[in-house]
Enzyme design. Structure first.
Site, PDB file in Angstrom:
ATOM      1  N   GLY A 148      39.743-106.058  67.735  1.00  0.00           N
ATOM      2  CA  GLY A 148      39.216-107.296  67.174  1.00  0.00           C
ATOM      3  C   GLY A 148      39.606-108.504  68.000  1.00  0.00           C
ATOM      4  O   GLY A 148      40.349-108.403  68.987  1.00  0.00           O
ATOM      5  N   ILE A 205      41.515-111.172  67.308  1.00  0.00           N
ATOM      6  CA  ILE A 205      42.956-111.460  67.316  1.00  0.00           C
ATOM      7  C   ILE A 205      43.709-110.351  68.036  1.00  0.00           C
ATOM      8  O   ILE A 205      44.630-110.608  68.808  1.00  0.00           O
ATOM      9  CB  ILE A 205      43.481-111.657  65.884  1.00  0.00           C
ATOM     10  CG1 ILE A 205      42.889-112.932  65.274  1.00  0.00           C
ATOM     11  CG2 ILE A 205      45.013-111.717  65.874  1.00  0.00           C
ATOM     12  CD1 ILE A 205      43.296-113.172  63.833  1.00  0.00           C
ATOM     13  N   SER A 229      47.300-112.996  55.875  1.00  0.00           N
ATOM     14  CA  SER A 229      46.307-114.069  55.777  1.00  0.00           C
ATOM     15  C   SER A 229      46.823-115.151  54.847  1.00  0.00           C
ATOM     16  O   SER A 229      47.618-114.878  53.936  1.00  0.00           O
ATOM     17  CB  SER A 229      44.980-113.522  55.231  1.00  0.00           C
ATOM     18  OG  SER A 229      44.092-114.578  54.874  1.00  0.00           O
ATOM     19  N   TYR A 283      40.543-108.874  48.948  1.00  0.00           N
ATOM     20  CA  TYR A 283      41.181-109.137  50.239  1.00  0.00           C
ATOM     21  C   TYR A 283      42.503-109.876  50.035  1.00  0.00           C
ATOM     22  O   TYR A 283      43.531-109.523  50.635  1.00  0.00           O
ATOM     23  CB  TYR A 283      40.235-109.956  51.109  1.00  0.00           C
ATOM     24  CG  TYR A 283      40.754-110.303  52.484  1.00  0.00           C
ATOM     25  CD1 TYR A 283      40.881-109.333  53.475  1.00  0.00           C
ATOM     26  CD2 TYR A 283      41.099-111.615  52.804  1.00  0.00           C
ATOM     27  CE1 TYR A 283      41.342-109.659  54.740  1.00  0.00           C
ATOM     28  CE2 TYR A 283      41.555-111.949  54.072  1.00  0.00           C
ATOM     29  CZ  TYR A 283      41.673-110.970  55.038  1.00  0.00           C
ATOM     30  OH  TYR A 283      42.129-111.304  56.294  1.00  0.00           O
TER      31      TYR A 283
END
Length: 231
Positions: A10, A12, A128, A141
């Site tokens: 990905g 990141i 996150s 999430y």
């Protein structure tokens, strides 16, 4: 130094891989193995490609048996789902849990159990900001990201005597393809961020690099927010 980056394909993950380019890298991916292979070649990294479906418990168990002692683990793997809780299948939560929590815990559990007692191990989990403050329409999430943070805080207390440091970063709105799928406009978000810009993948990678450095040798169980003051 040997660094395992889980979820390296990905945006990141790629930035983190390049931030640790001086290390011997173990770069994990599932469907993004072609992307990683190209990055290894183009960037001339000293790296090995590892493939594993983190939602497949048998595959995870087979993989962790093959892992040798490493110096660092950076867990970037994951994905987001959007929608109201009442409209979502519980299977979506199960899938998020497998990738974000269960696979992460099994990997760390196995790695710590087999490493020499006095061998230092640095772990950084990419959670996150929603794991800290929560987000409507991203409740599932937010839930698994909060679980990651809880694990980091608790395991830091348990693992410290075994020469293990574990910390987390909680990115806010980072300018990645994953956030391009969100309906809210980038300009609206930027207007709400005190620093006036979206975060970059390099912002995240540099913070992770710091947490794995000797400058952060007295930090464990820490959660560093990278959001430009947004939340």
């Amino acid at each position: 130094m040997k660094t395992l980056i889980v979820g390296a394909s990905g945006a990141i993950g790629r930035a983190v891989s390049l931030a640790f380019r001086e290390d011997h890298l173990l770069l994990h991916a599932n469907q993004g193995h072609v992307t990683i292979s190209r990055m290894i070649e183009s960037e001339r990294l000293q790296a090995e490609l590892v493939t594993c479906d983190l939602s497949d418990r048998e595959a995870v168990e087979k993989w962790i048996k093959s892992i040798d002692t490493v110096d660092r683990i950076i867990y970037v793997a994951g994905h987001a789902v959007h929608g109201l809780v009442v409209d979502q299948s519980i299977d979506e939560l199960d899938h998020l849990y497998e990738v974000h929590v269960r696979a992460m815990v099994r990997l760390i559990q196995a790695t710590v159990a087999c490493k020499p007692y006095d061998h230092p191990l640095d772990i950084v989990i990419v959670s996150s900001v929603w794991g800290e403050v929560g987000a409507a329409a991203e409740v599932f999430y937010s839930t698994v990201k909060a679980a990651q943070i809880g694990f980091v805080k608790a395991f830091a207390r348990e693992a410290g005597p075994f020469h293990v440091r574990i910390n987390a970063v909680t990115p806010g709105w980072i300018d990645t393809p994953m956030n391009d799928t969100v309906e809210e406009s980038k300009q609206t978000v930027m207007d709400d961020i005190p620093l006036g810009r979206l975060g970059s993948t390099e912002d995240v990678a540099k913070t992770i690099r710091f947490l794995c450095s000797s400058d952060a040798s007295y930090m464990t169980g820490t959660v560093l927010r990278i959001d430009g003051g947004w939340q």
